[in-house]
Scaffold this active site. Structure first.
Site, mmCIF file in Angstrom:
data_model
loop_
_atom_site.group_PDB
_atom_site.id
_atom_site.type_symbol
_atom_site.label_atom_id
_atom_site.label_comp_id
_atom_site.label_asym_id
_atom_site.label_seq_id
_atom_site.Cartn_x
_atom_site.Cartn_y
_atom_site.Cartn_z
ATOM 1 N N ASN A 1 61.635 59.215 43.540
ATOM 2 C CA ASN A 1 62.617 58.206 43.911
ATOM 3 C C ASN A 1 63.905 58.905 44.321
ATOM 4 O O ASN A 1 64.340 59.862 43.679
ATOM 5 C CB ASN A 1 62.897 57.275 42.724
ATOM 6 C CG ASN A 1 61.681 56.432 42.372
ATOM 7 O OD1 ASN A 1 60.932 55.988 43.248
ATOM 8 N ND2 ASN A 1 61.467 56.218 41.083
ATOM 9 N N HIS B 1 63.248 64.814 39.966
ATOM 10 C CA HIS B 1 62.018 64.846 39.173
ATOM 11 C C HIS B 1 60.901 64.186 39.952
ATOM 12 O O HIS B 1 61.145 63.323 40.802
ATOM 13 C CB HIS B 1 62.214 64.140 37.822
ATOM 14 C CG HIS B 1 62.729 62.747 37.948
ATOM 15 N ND1 HIS B 1 64.065 62.481 38.203
ATOM 16 C CD2 HIS B 1 62.115 61.548 37.893
ATOM 17 C CE1 HIS B 1 64.241 61.177 38.279
ATOM 18 N NE2 HIS B 1 63.063 60.582 38.109
ATOM 19 N N ILE B 2 59.689 64.604 39.639
ATOM 20 C CA ILE B 2 58.496 64.073 40.311
ATOM 21 C C ILE B 2 57.687 63.316 39.278
ATOM 22 O O ILE B 2 57.290 63.884 38.249
ATOM 23 C CB ILE B 2 57.661 65.205 40.926
ATOM 24 C CG1 ILE B 2 58.505 65.923 41.988
ATOM 25 C CG2 ILE B 2 56.366 64.674 41.548
ATOM 26 C CD1 ILE B 2 58.587 67.376 41.799
ATOM 27 N N HIS B 3 57.457 62.028 39.537
ATOM 28 C CA HIS B 3 56.590 61.238 38.668
ATOM 29 C C HIS B 3 55.138 61.600 38.964
ATOM 30 O O HIS B 3 54.743 61.665 40.126
ATOM 31 C CB HIS B 3 56.767 59.742 38.944
ATOM 32 C CG HIS B 3 58.121 59.215 38.611
ATOM 33 N ND1 HIS B 3 58.389 58.586 37.419
ATOM 34 C CD2 HIS B 3 59.287 59.224 39.309
ATOM 35 C CE1 HIS B 3 59.669 58.213 37.403
ATOM 36 N NE2 HIS B 3 60.235 58.592 38.535
ATOM 37 N N VAL C 1 67.734 58.452 36.941
ATOM 38 C CA VAL C 1 68.193 59.747 36.416
ATOM 39 C C VAL C 1 68.425 60.656 37.624
ATOM 40 O O VAL C 1 67.488 60.951 38.381
ATOM 41 C CB VAL C 1 67.167 60.374 35.458
ATOM 42 C CG1 VAL C 1 67.659 61.741 34.984
ATOM 43 C CG2 VAL C 1 66.902 59.459 34.263
ATOM 44 N N GLN D 1 65.901 55.141 41.597
ATOM 45 C CA GLN D 1 66.281 56.356 40.851
ATOM 46 C C GLN D 1 67.316 55.989 39.790
ATOM 47 O O GLN D 1 68.330 55.336 40.092
ATOM 48 C CB GLN D 1 66.850 57.425 41.785
ATOM 49 C CG GLN D 1 67.083 58.756 41.065
ATOM 50 C CD GLN D 1 67.536 59.891 41.991
ATOM 51 O OE1 GLN D 1 67.761 59.695 43.183
ATOM 52 N NE2 GLN D 1 67.667 61.079 41.415
ATOM 53 N N ASP E 1 56.658 60.651 30.253
ATOM 54 C CA ASP E 1 57.702 59.654 30.467
ATOM 55 C C ASP E 1 57.801 58.749 29.240
ATOM 56 O O ASP E 1 56.789 58.312 28.687
ATOM 57 C CB ASP E 1 57.404 58.821 31.726
ATOM 58 C CG ASP E 1 58.623 58.052 32.219
ATOM 59 O OD1 ASP E 1 59.137 58.399 33.295
ATOM 60 O OD2 ASP E 1 59.056 57.104 31.520
HETATM 61 P P1 AMP Z 1 63.669 57.465 38.049
HETATM 62 O O1 AMP Z 1 63.758 55.971 37.888
HETATM 63 O O2 AMP Z 1 62.819 57.905 39.220
HETATM 64 O O3 AMP Z 1 65.042 58.107 38.064
HETATM 65 O O4 AMP Z 1 62.885 57.982 36.801
HETATM 66 C C1 AMP Z 1 63.483 58.264 35.575
HETATM 67 C C2 AMP Z 1 62.383 58.244 34.560
HETATM 68 O O5 AMP Z 1 62.815 58.964 33.433
HETATM 69 C C3 AMP Z 1 61.997 56.837 34.098
HETATM 70 O O6 AMP Z 1 60.609 56.616 34.339
HETATM 71 C C4 AMP Z 1 62.326 56.863 32.608
HETATM 72 O O7 AMP Z 1 61.406 56.139 31.833
HETATM 73 C C5 AMP Z 1 62.288 58.348 32.299
HETATM 74 N N1 AMP Z 1 63.112 58.776 31.176
HETATM 75 C C6 AMP Z 1 64.421 58.479 30.936
HETATM 76 N N2 AMP Z 1 64.843 59.069 29.801
HETATM 77 C C7 AMP Z 1 63.779 59.757 29.317
HETATM 78 C C8 AMP Z 1 63.573 60.564 28.149
HETATM 79 N N3 AMP Z 1 64.559 60.794 27.264
HETATM 80 N N4 AMP Z 1 62.352 61.106 27.955
HETATM 81 C C9 AMP Z 1 61.349 60.887 28.842
HETATM 82 N N5 AMP Z 1 61.476 60.138 29.967
HETATM 83 C C10 AMP Z 1 62.681 59.567 30.185
#
Ligand code: AMP
Ligand code: ZN
Length: 116
Positions: free
Chosen positions: A91, A104-106, A100, A98, A35
């Site tokens: 999320n 995706h799984i953190h 993005v 959320q 991340d």
């Molecule tokens: P969410 O908030 O669950 O949608 O998580 C999206 C995650 O993607 C966040 O933790 C961001 O820091 C991460 N993120 C966004 N753009 C990038 C990128 N280009 N490379 C790596 N992580 C990213």
């Protein structure tokens, strides 16, 4: 680029190599990247290659694909440096944080996670 890709999606662009990322693992179903704004000592993202908007976009077949991705964690955890313990977070929706809209799984690890 397949039909399931969204040309405006940041994770589809990462999967296609159009945006750089620190890619720790890849197979035909998913990638695992670091991340860009880590919220734990180790903060990884497991990203299915298919573009699903969120966890509620899955059906029986695609849920099985996601299950196969999760099963990989057992063998990958020493390689990823998370075999001491990890937390998974998904999320769903803006009100859950959320940002993005590509499922995706953190993966959070590296200590300091107790007490949540
Ligand atoms: P969410 O908030 O669950 O949608 O998580 C999206 C995650 O993607 C966040 O933790 C961001 O820091 C991460 N993120 C966004 N753009 C990038 C990128 N280009 N490379 C790596 N992580 C990213
Ligand atoms: Zn996408």
């Amino acid at each position: 680029m397949t039909d399931s890709h969204d040309k405006n999606c940041v994770f589809c662009k990462i999967i296609d190599g159009l945006i750089p990322s620190e890619r720790l693992y890849e197979d035909d179903k998913m990638i695992i990247i670091r991340d860009i704004q880590p919220k734990a000592k180790i903060h990884l993202l497991m990203i299915p290659k298919e573009h699903y908007k969120d966890i509620t976009s899955l059906d029986q077949r695609t849920a099985e694909d996601l299950g196969l991705c999760l099963l990989k964690l057992k063998e990958l955890s020493p390689v990823l440096g998370i075999d001491g313990g990890f937390r998974l977070i998904i999320n769903r929706g803006e009100r859950a944080g959320q940002t993005v809209f590509h499922l995706h799984i953190h993966i959070l690890a590296g200590g300091g996670l107790i007490g949540f």
